[in-house]
Motif scaffolding. Structure first.
Motif, PDB file in Angstrom:
ATOM      1  N   VAL A   1       0.870  25.096 -75.465  1.00  0.00           N
ATOM      2  CA  VAL A   1       1.593  26.284 -75.009  1.00  0.00           C
ATOM      3  C   VAL A   1       1.621  27.299 -76.156  1.00  0.00           C
ATOM      4  CG1 VAL A   1       3.782  27.206 -74.174  1.00  0.00           C
ATOM      5  CG2 VAL A   1       3.005  24.947 -73.415  1.00  0.00           C
ATOM      6  N   LYS A   2       1.122  28.496 -75.891  1.00  0.00           N
ATOM      7  CA  LYS A   2       1.085  29.522 -76.931  1.00  0.00           C
ATOM      8  C   LYS A   2       2.478  30.100 -77.155  1.00  0.00           C
ATOM      9  CE  LYS A   2      -3.711  30.855 -75.952  1.00  0.00           C
ATOM     10  NZ  LYS A   2      -4.631  31.954 -75.561  1.00  0.00           N
TER      11      LYS A   2
ATOM     12  N   ARG B   1       2.269  20.743 -69.276  1.00  0.00           N
ATOM     13  CA  ARG B   1       2.162  22.047 -69.938  1.00  0.00           C
ATOM     14  C   ARG B   1       2.391  23.208 -68.973  1.00  0.00           C
ATOM     15  NH1 ARG B   1      -3.711  23.648 -72.554  1.00  0.00           N
ATOM     16  NH2 ARG B   1      -3.552  25.924 -72.364  1.00  0.00           N
TER      17      ARG B   1
ATOM     18  N   GLU C   1       4.509  26.759 -69.687  1.00  0.00           N
ATOM     19  CA  GLU C   1       3.765  28.021 -69.675  1.00  0.00           C
ATOM     20  C   GLU C   1       4.326  28.991 -68.631  1.00  0.00           C
ATOM     21  OE1 GLU C   1      -0.728  26.987 -71.234  1.00  0.00           O
ATOM     22  OE2 GLU C   1      -0.272  26.715 -69.099  1.00  0.00           O
ATOM     23  N   ASN C   2       4.821  28.444 -67.532  1.00  0.00           N
ATOM     24  CA  ASN C   2       5.378  29.270 -66.444  1.00  0.00           C
ATOM     25  C   ASN C   2       6.887  29.070 -66.337  1.00  0.00           C
ATOM     26  OD1 ASN C   2       2.788  30.300 -65.018  1.00  0.00           O
ATOM     27  ND2 ASN C   2       2.439  28.098 -65.297  1.00  0.00           N
TER      28      ASN C   2
ATOM     29  N   LYS D   1      10.662  28.937 -74.846  1.00  0.00           N
ATOM     30  CA  LYS D   1       9.342  28.295 -74.834  1.00  0.00           C
ATOM     31  C   LYS D   1       8.874  28.014 -76.253  1.00  0.00           C
ATOM     32  CE  LYS D   1       6.276  30.280 -72.093  1.00  0.00           C
ATOM     33  NZ  LYS D   1       5.571  31.336 -71.308  1.00  0.00           N
TER      34      LYS D   1
ATOM     35  N   GLN E   1       7.913  24.157 -77.528  1.00  0.00           N
ATOM     36  CA  GLN E   1       6.603  23.769 -78.046  1.00  0.00           C
ATOM     37  C   GLN E   1       6.644  23.589 -79.563  1.00  0.00           C
ATOM     38  OE1 GLN E   1       3.241  23.152 -76.326  1.00  0.00           O
ATOM     39  NE2 GLN E   1       3.628  22.060 -78.229  1.00  0.00           N
TER      40      GLN E   1
END
Length: 695
Positions: free
Chosen positions: A603-604, A644, A648-649, A680, A684
């Protein structure tokens, strides 16, 4: 028609009637106050929450004994269709078990076969789950004269026909719908009144207990546990007296004051007194709700009331000026003890604060108190029954309170055997460091970094500003209330173990956090039998007799405030009632393994957002989902191990997402899109930080 044919016709009519009416149909007088008393001698049924009016959870049945308990086998199991916490004590009368699952759903089960007779869903709005501090649990029902009574998570009291499962009447027990009142406890019926309290002290409510006519649902009386606005007339003399122990500068009435009665109630028919335990203050921090100090009656107290009228009779306050969430709502047990050579009618109590109390139940006189775990908030109790303060515990500076707010003994049921003279209860330590929140602005205000403050947990107390240093443990204690000393103990692998059952077969039964049901020798604590459960167990077992056979049943389902984010078992089977008898041959249902998944990756995120994301995560997510990648997850998933795609969402799930139908809060208006990005980053970033180095 001849006499013979008439007899045949009558016989046929009676037979058809018997066939048409199920054998489990409840007669109108099932059960009554008198029948509960009479059942104490036989133990054939389990007609009340604590078995008898005194709440002993002691059964006189002896068919299952320490000599043959090793032969116990499963008779049947029943799927409660629940994935959240199960805390219910089943009620068993006339061959039917009435038991609740999460979301206040009631099930009626044939006790010989384990087959469903009916179920009743009160349709608790799932979006209100966030108002319940400690999981969407329910501790059971009351049954009286053909009616089943259940309190619902959203604050209703419902009467159900015991035979058909149809709703008969319903009362809204919440006096102020602008405040987040809940019900998780089991009602009781005393003197023809069905009586229920409420929860919500972590969110800012005023505690009270209410009696309703068991037949009609009409409100009979209400007694408040803390005083209201002192500029208005007090409800009774007990409230006027209590107000003198609060400082008006704290405007406690605006924040509710707390003192909720969310669990224990017992009854002495001879004295015509009922006894309740009251909860913690709103907010937790004593100096915020009452700046000049004061005992803050009737928080953290045992209170005696008249069940017919709600009239206050006496109280004993176990934790004056409560500052640590030391509720007194844990199981009360009435007993007759010989103390200093004299018979005394007493109430026994092992509340959160770590002391075992023996109180005269006629007068409320303090008799004795002894700590059953190590404590550091007081040096003990003086001869007048008042704790001797440790100033550092009230300083407001970070303090590793022992016990912490999870309690040395929480709601998990205690039992008492007059045969051995011992009380049996789970004890524990769950480390938590407490300090004053000097910037507290009242309920409804969010402070990033304060656990769950963005969904209403405005405690006025900061948690874990410094790391706690005490060690966690969970154990089963056998306690001598006369000598005020431990007789024996069994060390469990973790805290948050289930309630207990004592029997005349010289046995103590207890479920465990690591998914077992165990039987101990009541005299010595020796383990005599155990069976795997499909899930961690927090509720208490019951026992009863049907057609000459003794059964032991327990409703299992991991959860509660600790169990939402933590676990001690790799089993994750949905809530289930397990019922055992000697030489039972039924097969266990298939157990489901907890699937933690792989540690989140890919996850960025912006590392600069991790610090702010940490505070936001703590104030919105911590108590439900734990620390990402560090905790295993309880009955709710740990976000360090989810797919993931979810992270991400994340915005699609926190803003009126698909899980609101399962009880997840809708964070629309509580969080911004930017806040979600920071959360987020924390999730992560934490997963990356705890990831083992790659070879």
């Amino acid at each position: 028609m001849t006499s013979v044919s008439l007899a045949r016709a009558i016989s046929t009519a009676l037979l058809c009637g018997a066939l048409a009416t199920p054998a489990w149909a409840a007669p109108a007088a099932m059960p009554t106050e008198a029948s509960i008393t009479a059942n104490q001698a036989t133990g054939k049924e389990w007609p009340s929450h604590g078995f008898d009016h005194a709440g002993t959870r002691f059964s006189p049945l002896t068919q299952i004994s320490r000599d043959n308990v090793a032969k116990l086998g499963l008779a049947w199991s029943y799927d409660l269709e629940s994935t959240r916490g199960v805390e219910a004590t089943p009620i068993v009368v006339n061959g039917v078990m009435y038991v609740t699952a999460s979301w206040s759903v009631v099930h009626a089960v044939d006790v010989k076969t384990g087959k469903r007779l009916w179920s009743f869903d009160p349709k608790v709005p799932r979006e209100q789950a966030f108002m319940a501090c400690c999981d969407v649990v329910n501790r059971g029902v009351a049954v009286h004269e053909g009616k089943v009574y259940v309190g619902t998570l959203d604050g209703r009291l419902v009467a159900i026909d015991a035979a058909s499962g149809k709703r008969l009447w319903e009362q809204d027990t919440v006096e102020d719908r602008s405040r987040p009142y809940t019900i998780t406890g089991a009602p009781r019926v005393f003197r023809g009144n069905v009586i229920i309290g409420n929860g919500g002290a972590e969110f800012g409510v005023r505690g009270y207990i209410t009696a309703y006519d068991a037949a009609t649902g009409k409100e009979k009386w209400r007694w408040y546990t803390v005083p209201g606005d002192p500029s208005k007339p007090f409800e009774d003399a007990s409230m006027e007296a209590a107000a003198k122990t609060w400082d008006p500068a704290g405007k406690w009435w605006e924040t509710g004051g707390g003192g909720t009665v969310w669990n224990s109630m017992v009854f002495d028919p001879e004295l015509n007194l009922m006894y309740i335990g009251t909860g913690n203050g709103s907010p937790w921090n004593h100096r915020l709700r009452s700046p000049a100090g004061g005992d803050n009656l009737y928080l953290a107290s045992i209170v005696a009331l008249r069940p017919d009228t709600g009239e206050y009779v006496w109280h004993y306050q176990e934790t004056p000026g409560d500052n640590w969430d030391y509720t007194s709502v844990q199981d009360l047990i009435l007993a007759d003890l010989t103390l200093d050579g004299k018979p005394r009618k007493v109430v026994m109590h092992a509340p959160k604060n770590g002391f075992f109390f023996v109180i005269d139940r006629v007068t409320g006189e303090f008799i004795s108190a002894k700590n059953f775990v190590d404590v550091n908030w007081t040096k003990g109790y003086d001869a007048n029954g008042r704790p001797i303060d440790v100033p550092e515990a009230r300083s407001g500076q970070p303090y590793d309170a022992i016990p912490g707010p999870f309690g040395a003994h929480n709601w998990h049921s205690m039992s008492y055997s007059p045969q051995t003279g011992l009380a049996y209860f789970p004890a524990q330590n769950i480390p938590l460091n407490l300090s004053a929140d000097t910037s507290w602005k009242g309920y409804g205000t969010n402070k990033p970094g304060q656990p769950m403050s963005n969904i209403g947990w405005n405690l006025g107390t900061a948690l874990n500003v410094e790391a706690p240093t005490s060690k966690p443990f969970g154990r089963l204690l056998a306690w001598d209330p006369v000598k005020q000393q431990e007789r024996w103990r069994y060390e469990h692998v973790a805290p948050w173990n289930g309630g207990t059952l004592a029997t005349a077969g010289k046995l103590v039964f207890q479920g465990t956090a690591d998914a077992r049901l165990m039987a101990f020798d009541a005299d010595t604590g020796k383990v005599l039998w155990q069976s795997p459960m499909g899930t961690g167990v927090i509720a208490a077992p019951v026992t009863y007799e049907v057609d000459g056979e003794q059964y032991v049943s327990i409703a299992a389902g991991w959860g509660g405030v600790f169990g939402q984010s933590q676990r001690a078992s790799e089993n994750n089977t949905p809530g289930t009632v397990y019922t055992f008898k000697l030489n039972g041959k039924a097969a266990m249902p298939a157990f489901t393994q907890h699937q933690a998944g792989n540690l989140l990756s890919g996850v960025k995120y912006d590392p600069a957002h991790v610090e702010e994301g940490t505070a936001l995560y703590v104030s919105n997510c911590l108590f439900c989902h734990g620390v990402p990648g560090v905790d295993k997850g309880g009955n709710l998933p740990n976000l360090g191990y989810v797919d993931r795609m979810f992270i991400e969402n994340l915005d699609r799930f926190v803003f009126n997402g698909p899980f609101t139908s399962l009880g997840m809060p809708d964070f629309t208006g509580r969080l911004s899109a930017e806040d979600v990005e920071k959360i987020k980053a924390f999730i992560q970033g934490t997963a990356d930080a705890v990831r083992p180095p790659q070879p």
